[in-house]
Design a protein around this motif. Structure first.
Motif, PDB file in Angstrom:
ATOM      1  N   ASN A   1      -7.259 -26.846  -0.403  1.00  0.00           N
ATOM      2  CA  ASN A   1      -8.609 -26.902   0.141  1.00  0.00           C
ATOM      3  C   ASN A   1      -8.602 -26.326   1.559  1.00  0.00           C
ATOM      4  O   ASN A   1      -7.843 -26.798   2.396  1.00  0.00           O
ATOM      5  CB  ASN A   1      -9.049 -28.370   0.168  1.00  0.00           C
ATOM      6  CG  ASN A   1     -10.492 -28.522   0.543  1.00  0.00           C
ATOM      7  OD1 ASN A   1     -11.258 -27.564   0.448  1.00  0.00           O
ATOM      8  ND2 ASN A   1     -10.862 -29.710   0.960  1.00  0.00           N
TER       9      ASN A   1
ATOM     10  N   TRP B   1     -11.911 -23.915  -5.085  1.00  0.00           N
ATOM     11  CA  TRP B   1     -11.402 -25.289  -4.954  1.00  0.00           C
ATOM     12  C   TRP B   1     -12.180 -26.235  -5.866  1.00  0.00           C
ATOM     13  O   TRP B   1     -13.402 -26.202  -5.895  1.00  0.00           O
ATOM     14  CB  TRP B   1     -11.518 -25.729  -3.488  1.00  0.00           C
ATOM     15  CG  TRP B   1     -11.122 -27.159  -3.229  1.00  0.00           C
ATOM     16  CD1 TRP B   1     -11.917 -28.162  -2.786  1.00  0.00           C
ATOM     17  CD2 TRP B   1      -9.811 -27.742  -3.369  1.00  0.00           C
ATOM     18  NE1 TRP B   1     -11.206 -29.320  -2.649  1.00  0.00           N
ATOM     19  CE2 TRP B   1      -9.905 -29.098  -2.999  1.00  0.00           C
ATOM     20  CE3 TRP B   1      -8.573 -27.239  -3.789  1.00  0.00           C
ATOM     21  CZ2 TRP B   1      -8.825 -29.964  -3.033  1.00  0.00           C
ATOM     22  CZ3 TRP B   1      -7.486 -28.112  -3.825  1.00  0.00           C
ATOM     23  CH2 TRP B   1      -7.618 -29.439  -3.439  1.00  0.00           C
TER      24      TRP B   1
ATOM     25  N   SER C   1      -8.232 -32.589  -7.323  1.00  0.00           N
ATOM     26  CA  SER C   1      -7.906 -32.155  -5.953  1.00  0.00           C
ATOM     27  C   SER C   1      -6.413 -31.895  -5.798  1.00  0.00           C
ATOM     28  O   SER C   1      -5.880 -32.018  -4.701  1.00  0.00           O
ATOM     29  CB  SER C   1      -8.337 -33.226  -4.947  1.00  0.00           C
ATOM     30  OG  SER C   1      -9.679 -33.551  -5.139  1.00  0.00           O
TER      31      SER C   1
END
Lengths: 298, 236
Positions: free
Chosen positions: A48, A62, B228
């Motif tokens: 990120n 992302w 993530s």
């Protein structure tokens, strides 16, 4: 990439980089630790950005797995599922892409990287170069428009290296956008004229490296010149305003010119005026190595 | 079977780590067989072998090996990137890997627990232990799978949970039993078998609600964590 920075605590790995990749082959160049892998990982959606945006077709990379429909990644770490054969591995990749005919797509990709003969052996038994080519086949199996490769020539023997360079060339010519990182200048020079040079986390230069060299007006351009009368030509050249120095040796003249354009226009005029025949004129510091060392010194 | 589940299963049984799955179940069945063949009364060996070894060690340790193996080893060796660079919802990846972990852990633990339970008491006790093990495998697997995404030392942290939280604090601090998967498993096995060898310390509603909460909560957290997933640069 638009104004992208990435920092880890107090350490800035990538500093305010803006970069746009066009179809063709681009080399991402920089010394070890410059931030090349960080840039590639952000482009591939595996990191990120602390600031700025990284997009593919205006969509962020992302947290957006959809980008992998058009993007392939070969990262530096040579991890592959060693218990699978190359064919099983590439077919599995094709299936995860939900391709209509995974076996045919895998066969095509393996053929591209010249791995068809060894496809039935377990990857664990492969050499480093073969594993690398298998990973490239897996990244190419869905024919992505964008291919990112981190140090793709690592571990390859000269023949495999040449084959991979030809493959990247042909993909670039077919309109794919290829970005590969390397810290070996000869590799980048042979594969691509377009470079993105990263030094200490910053984008130091971007574009065709020969063009970049010509824009470095604060450094004299160096030319190797051979003629029918080197000594007389040297005397004539030193009177020219754009020439800042001339050296003479057994192989000919080494001329330093402060202005690329003025010198290359003046030289034929001077030679004609003196009745000297020019045999060779070669810019001798337009190699990527010269450009890169100038950028590092800057 | 999805491709992710196929690769995960091949990976799980293709590593030496898979050999670790054998000794504990064999020890459990071996001890039960030994006690039975020497006609030792089940009241003397049933609880220490079935609960002390089977539910407190075999089930959580097998679930730990498998739960951290299905994803953690791919994170460690970097092969996970081949799965992540696909246009697949991260939920599908987690569910496939969790499915493999649950099935492998449940089968590896439920079968020897059923045999040991049948040798100690009755087939009903065996069924109770097997069902408890299957439910426990769900909660343990989800928990250990999440651990492999949030820490670089999932096995160590998992062992701390098993040995310190469940093994040590669970024996002496009654409040910790409410957050102990082992206690939920005992409750399920006890309710199904009604055996004197098992003593439930947590009520059935608490066991049901918290088992579901842990399984679902850890799965949702793992999906979010995988979305993530970051790779650190190795050369920069």
């Amino acid at each position: 990439m638009q104004n992208v920075s990435r920092w880890y605590g107090n350490v800035v790995a990538v500093n305010d980089i803006t970069m746009r990749l066009e179809p063709g082959v681009t080399g991402l160049l920089g010394p070890n630790g410059a931030g090349k892998t960080t840039v590639l990982h952000m482009m591939a959606g595996f990191l990120n950005p602390s600031k700025g945006t990284v997009t593919l077709d205006d969509k962020p990379t992302w947290r957006n797995p959809e980008v992998y429909r058009h993007l392939g990644l070969v990262n530096e770490r040579e991890a592959v599922h060693g218990f699978l054969t190359a064919e099983e591995f590439v077919v599995a990749n094709a299936k995860m892409h939900k391709l209509p005919d995974p076996k045919a797509a895998a066969a095509r990709a393996l053929d591209l990287v010249e791995m068809t003969e060894a496809k039935d052996r377990r990857i664990g038994t492969y050499s480093k170069g073969m594993r690398q080519r298998t990973r490239v086949a897996a990244a190419l199996v869905h024919n992505p428009r964008v291919l990112l490769l981190d140090e793709p020539f690592n571990g390859m023997d000269p023949r495999q290296r040449m084959h991979m360079m030809t493959l990247l060339h042909s993909l670039g010519e077919r309109g794919h956008t290829i970005l590969f990182s390397s810290h070996i200048l000869e590799e980048v020079e042979q594969v691509s004229g377009t470079v993105q040079v990263i030094v200490a986390g910053r984008l130091a230069a971007s574009g065709d490296y020969r063009e970049i060299r010509r824009l470095m007006t604060n450094r004299p351009h160096v030319f190797a010149v051979q003629s029918s009368d080197d000594r007389r030509l040297a005397v004539a050249l030193i009177a020219e305003k754009s020439v800042s120095g001339v050296e003479i040796d057994a192989t000919g003249l080494t001329v330093r010119a402060s202005d690329y354009g003025s010198f290359t226009r003046a030289l034929p005029r001077i030679a004609l005026g003196e009745g000297i025949r020019l045999r060779k004129l070669l810019p001798s510091d337009e190699s990527l190595e010269s450009v890169f060392s100038y950028l590092l010194e800057a | 079977m999805s491709t992710v589940a196929y690769i995960t299963t091949r990976g799980l049984f293709g590593r030496r780590r898979a050999l670790l799955l054998l000794p504990l179940p064999l020890l459990l069945v071996g001890l039960a067989l030994l006690c039975r063949s020497y006609d030792v009364p089940a009241t003397d060996w049933g609880t220490p072998v079935l609960v002390g070894l089977g539910l407190a060690v075999v089930l959580p340790v097998i679930s730990l090996i498998v739960g951290t193996g299905v994803l953690g080893s791919e994170v460690d060796d970097g092969t996970l990137v081949h799965i992540l660079t696909k246009p697949m919802p991260r939920r599908d990846i987690i569910l496939a890997k969790l499915g493999v972990a649950i099935v492998v852990s449940a089968v590896t633990c439920a079968v020897p627990l059923f045999i040991a339970g049948a040798l100690a008491g009755s087939a009903k006790l065996g069924v109770g232990l097997a069902v408890g093990a299957a439910v426990g495998a769900c909660a343990y697997s989800a928990f250990f799978l999440l651990l492999s995404l949030v820490t670089r030392r999932p096995v160590l942290l998992g062992l701390v949970y098993i040995l310190v939280w469940e093994g040590l604090l669970g024996r002496f601090v009654s409040g910790t039993r409410v957050l102990s998967i082992e206690q939920y498993v005992i409750t399920f096995a006890d309710r199904i078998s009604s055996s004197d060898l098992l003593v439930a310390r947590v009520s059935l509603p608490v066991a049901v609600v918290l088992s579901v909460l842990i399984t679902v909560g850890c799965t949702v957290a793992a999906v979010d964590r995988l979305r993530s997933f970051s790779m650190a640069g190795e050369t920069s």
